[in-house]
Write an enzyme that holds these catalytic residues in place. Sequence first.
Site, PDB file in Angstrom:
ATOM      1  N   ARG A  77      37.411  32.215  53.845  1.00 23.87           N
ATOM      2  CA  ARG A  77      36.338  33.191  53.669  1.00 23.87           C
ATOM      3  C   ARG A  77      36.760  34.508  54.333  1.00 23.87           C
ATOM      4  O   ARG A  77      37.282  34.497  55.459  1.00 23.87           O
ATOM      5  CB  ARG A  77      35.043  32.694  54.319  1.00 23.87           C
ATOM      6  CG  ARG A  77      34.322  31.603  53.545  1.00 23.87           C
ATOM      7  CD  ARG A  77      33.729  32.128  52.225  1.00 23.87           C
ATOM      8  NE  ARG A  77      32.972  31.117  51.506  1.00 23.87           N
ATOM      9  CZ  ARG A  77      33.473  30.329  50.540  1.00 23.87           C
ATOM     10  NH1 ARG A  77      34.739  30.441  50.177  1.00 23.87           N
ATOM     11  NH2 ARG A  77      32.698  29.448  49.931  1.00 23.87           N
ATOM     12  N   HIS A 135      39.732  35.967  44.881  1.00 22.10           N
ATOM     13  CA  HIS A 135      38.986  34.725  45.172  1.00 22.10           C
ATOM     14  C   HIS A 135      39.135  33.704  44.026  1.00 22.10           C
ATOM     15  O   HIS A 135      38.147  33.287  43.413  1.00 22.10           O
ATOM     16  CB  HIS A 135      37.505  35.022  45.445  1.00 22.10           C
ATOM     17  CG  HIS A 135      36.848  33.968  46.289  1.00 22.10           C
ATOM     18  ND1 HIS A 135      35.898  34.243  47.256  1.00 22.10           N
ATOM     19  CD2 HIS A 135      37.008  32.611  46.324  1.00 22.10           C
ATOM     20  CE1 HIS A 135      35.497  33.119  47.826  1.00 22.10           C
ATOM     21  NE2 HIS A 135      36.168  32.115  47.280  1.00 22.10           N
ATOM     22  N   GLU A 164      33.756  41.743  49.701  1.00 23.59           N
ATOM     23  CA  GLU A 164      34.329  41.144  48.494  1.00 23.59           C
ATOM     24  C   GLU A 164      33.372  41.400  47.334  1.00 23.59           C
ATOM     25  O   GLU A 164      32.194  41.041  47.459  1.00 23.59           O
ATOM     26  CB  GLU A 164      34.482  39.647  48.736  1.00 23.59           C
ATOM     27  CG  GLU A 164      35.354  38.956  47.726  1.00 23.59           C
ATOM     28  CD  GLU A 164      35.585  37.496  48.101  1.00 23.59           C
ATOM     29  OE1 GLU A 164      36.217  37.233  49.137  1.00 23.59           O
ATOM     30  OE2 GLU A 164      35.079  36.636  47.378  1.00 23.59           O
TER      31      GLU A 164
HETATM   32  C1  DGY Z   1      34.532  27.393  47.482  1.00 21.51           C
HETATM   33  O1  DGY Z   1      34.341  26.423  46.749  1.00 21.51           O
HETATM   34  O2  DGY Z   1      34.059  27.475  48.611  1.00 21.51           O
HETATM   35  C2  DGY Z   1      35.419  28.473  46.952  1.00 21.51           C
HETATM   36  O3  DGY Z   1      35.477  29.554  47.779  1.00 21.51           O
HETATM   37  C3  DGY Z   1      35.015  28.869  45.566  1.00 21.51           C
HETATM   38  O4  DGY Z   1      35.518  27.906  44.760  1.00 21.51           O
END
Ligand code: DGY
Length: 322
Positions: free
Chosen positions: A225, A273, A254
Site C-alpha cells: 500500500r 497498482h 494514487e
Molecule cells: C489487494 O487485493 O489488496 C490489492 O491491492 C488489489 O488487488
Amino acid sequence: MSRCFVTRRLPGDALQRLGLEHEVDVWEEAQPPSRAELLERARDADALLPQLTEKVDVELLDSCPRLVAVADYSVGFDNVDLAAATERGIPVGNTPGVLTEATADLTWALMLSAARRLPEAEKDVRTGTWGWEPSFLLGHDMQGATLGIVGMGRIGSAVARRASGFGMEVIHNSRGGAGVSLDELLERSDFVSLHAPLTPETRGMIGEPQLRRMKPTAILVNTARGPLVDTDALVRALQEGWIAGAGLDVTDPEPLPRDHPLLSCRGLAIAPHIGSATHAAREGMADLAVDNLLAALRGERMPHCVNPEVYERGTRPIRPAP
Ligand code: DGY
C-alpha cells in the site's frame, strides 16, 4: 432475494452466480463512482461488494440501513472502517490467497526492472538515443544480494521463495518482532520489499530516518500500500541518492498526478497498482468475494471474514437478508 451493489464489473462469471440468487446492481463505468453516487446507489443495498477505491466508513455504513454484509474485492481491507462495521455487527470479507503468486511475480518484475534500469533502457530504445558503451546503464546484480522482506505473510513468503532461484540471502521483519529488527533489515538489505498491511501502526513506516538507513545502492520495492512510505521522503531519497532506486506498484496519492515529482526521479520503475492483475487472480478474487456475499446473505459465516468477532459476540444479531 437481496439487493447487492457491486462497484465495478468483475472478470469471470462470479457475478452471474450472484445474480442467480440475488438482485445485482453493478456500477458499469470504468472509473469509480463519486462519493455522492456511491452513497446514493448503496443506500438500499443489503450487501456491498466494493473495491479498494471505495471508502466504507461510518457515513456509508450508517446511510445503508439494510446492510448485512461487505465483501471487499481485495485482500487488503484498509478502505473499510473495520471497527465501525464490527460495532454494527456487519461481517467484512476479503480475497486472500488467490492473488498471492501474481502479486509476488509483479514484485519481482519491479525489483528486476529497477535493478536493471529497464524504464530508462526502454525509453532510450524508443527514442533511438543509445549506442553500445561499456558503462551504459549499469545496474545491480541479484546473485549474492540480500533481500529484506517487511511482512513475511502469504505474499512476502511467495516473494522470498522466488529469491532462492536468484541466489539471494533473505532476511525479514514481521509482526510481533519475528525475524530481524526493521533497522537491521534496512541496513543490511540490497533490496527492501514491503508486504505489510496498511494499519495506523504501519502508515509511514518508511520515512526519512528509514530511507537514510538503507544502503545508497539499495532499491525499495512496494507492492503493498502506498501510504506505508512517506512519498516526500522517498522523492528526496531518490533525488539526493540516499538510495539507488524504487519499484512501486502503489503510491500515495494514487493515482499520482502527472506532474508529481516522484515521476521525474531517476531509478524509478512504476506500475499502476496491477499486482493482482492476472486473469486467474482477478477471477479468483471475484469468486471469493461472491462466495463471501452468498454465505452472509444466507445467514452463514463468510468463508473469508476479517472481523469474525461479529459471529462470536454479535453486537447486533446478524440478519440474513429477506
Ligand atoms: C489487494 O487485493 O489488496 C490489492 O491491492 C488489489 O488487488
